[in-house]
Design a protein around this motif. Structure first.
Motif, PDB file in Angstrom:
ATOM      1  N   TRP A   1      30.008  48.995  28.399  1.00 57.67           N
ATOM      2  CA  TRP A   1      30.579  47.916  29.479  1.00 57.67           C
ATOM      3  C   TRP A   1      30.288  48.043  30.835  1.00 57.67           C
ATOM      4  O   TRP A   1      30.661  49.271  30.944  1.00 57.67           O
TER       5      TRP A   1
ATOM      6  N   ASP B   1      31.661  46.375  34.153  1.00 61.79           N
ATOM      7  CA  ASP B   1      32.709  45.576  35.264  1.00 61.79           C
ATOM      8  C   ASP B   1      32.000  44.832  36.214  1.00 61.79           C
ATOM      9  O   ASP B   1      32.503  46.091  37.062  1.00 61.79           O
TER      10      ASP B   1
ATOM     11  N   ARG C   1      32.866  43.579  39.834  1.00 61.46           N
ATOM     12  CA  ARG C   1      34.421  43.421  40.645  1.00 61.46           C
ATOM     13  C   ARG C   1      34.005  43.048  41.746  1.00 61.46           C
ATOM     14  O   ARG C   1      34.207  43.930  42.723  1.00 61.46           O
TER      15      ARG C   1
ATOM     16  N   ARG D   1      32.859  40.924  33.584  1.00 64.95           N
ATOM     17  CA  ARG D   1      32.407  41.718  32.230  1.00 64.95           C
ATOM     18  C   ARG D   1      31.363  41.967  31.245  1.00 64.95           C
ATOM     19  O   ARG D   1      31.263  40.534  30.489  1.00 64.95           O
TER      20      ARG D   1
END
Length: 177
Positions: free
Chosen positions: A121, A123, A125, A145
């Motif tokens: 995964w 992510d 940001r 994500r």
């Protein structure tokens, strides 16, 4: 031979990403289908594993991992966004198969190779930047994500520290994911 646990920390280098902007979030401002390139700085990685050694050099393990990189540069259709910002956190679960070359035991040093497959995964940001031109300025930032199938190749060596504690070993390895 038997049950073992492992933990590791190290550096992490992400190869430059070549992505295609999708109709999600701020990518629409760039135009759907535009080429986006992303380069990150060196980061760090941490992992833990639990496995079983079969006594014939073959090991099987489950691994959980975390990787972190800060964004160095984002470019859209060949134009660098400056300043580029953001962080990428990656979380993974992998199943690995490894082979220890015990026959090459060089004074406690044992080389090994392995492969793994699993799921990662990512992510993203505040990844993006801004661009200024004669007609004004625009900012592009995405928080996203995404999860994907992943695989890895592993090569390393372990050094027995049995004099400190039975079964304890220090390892150094390279992983290509």
């Amino acid at each position: 031979t038997g049950l073992y646990i492992g933990a590791g920390v190290g550096t992490n280098y992400r190869m430059e990403n070549n992505e295609r902007a999708l109709d999600r979030g701020s990518a629409v401002a760039l135009g759907v289908g535009q080429d986006v390139k992303l380069r990150t700085n060196w980061g760090y990685a941490a992992l833990g594993s639990i496995g079983w050694g079969f006594g014939n050099g073959i090991r099987a393990e489950l691994e959980g991992s975390y990787r972190y990189n800060e964004v160095d540069r984002v470019s859209v259709v060949g134009v660098n966004l400056a300043p580029s910002t953001g962080r990428i956190h990656q979380y993974g679960v992998m199943a690995n198969a490894l082979y220890d070359f015990n026959q090459f035991n060089l004074g406690g040093l044992v080389p090994y190779v392995g492969v793994g497959a699993g799921y990662i995964w990512s992510d993203w940001r505040r990844v993006g930047g801004s661009i200024r031109g004669p007609g004004g300025a625009a900012a592009v930032v995405t928080d996203d994500r995404d999860g994907r199938f992943a695989y890895q190749a592993i090569v390393g060596a372990s050094y027995s520290l049995a004099s400190v504690a039975p079964g304890l070993a220090l390892t150094a390895e390279y992983r290509f994911m």
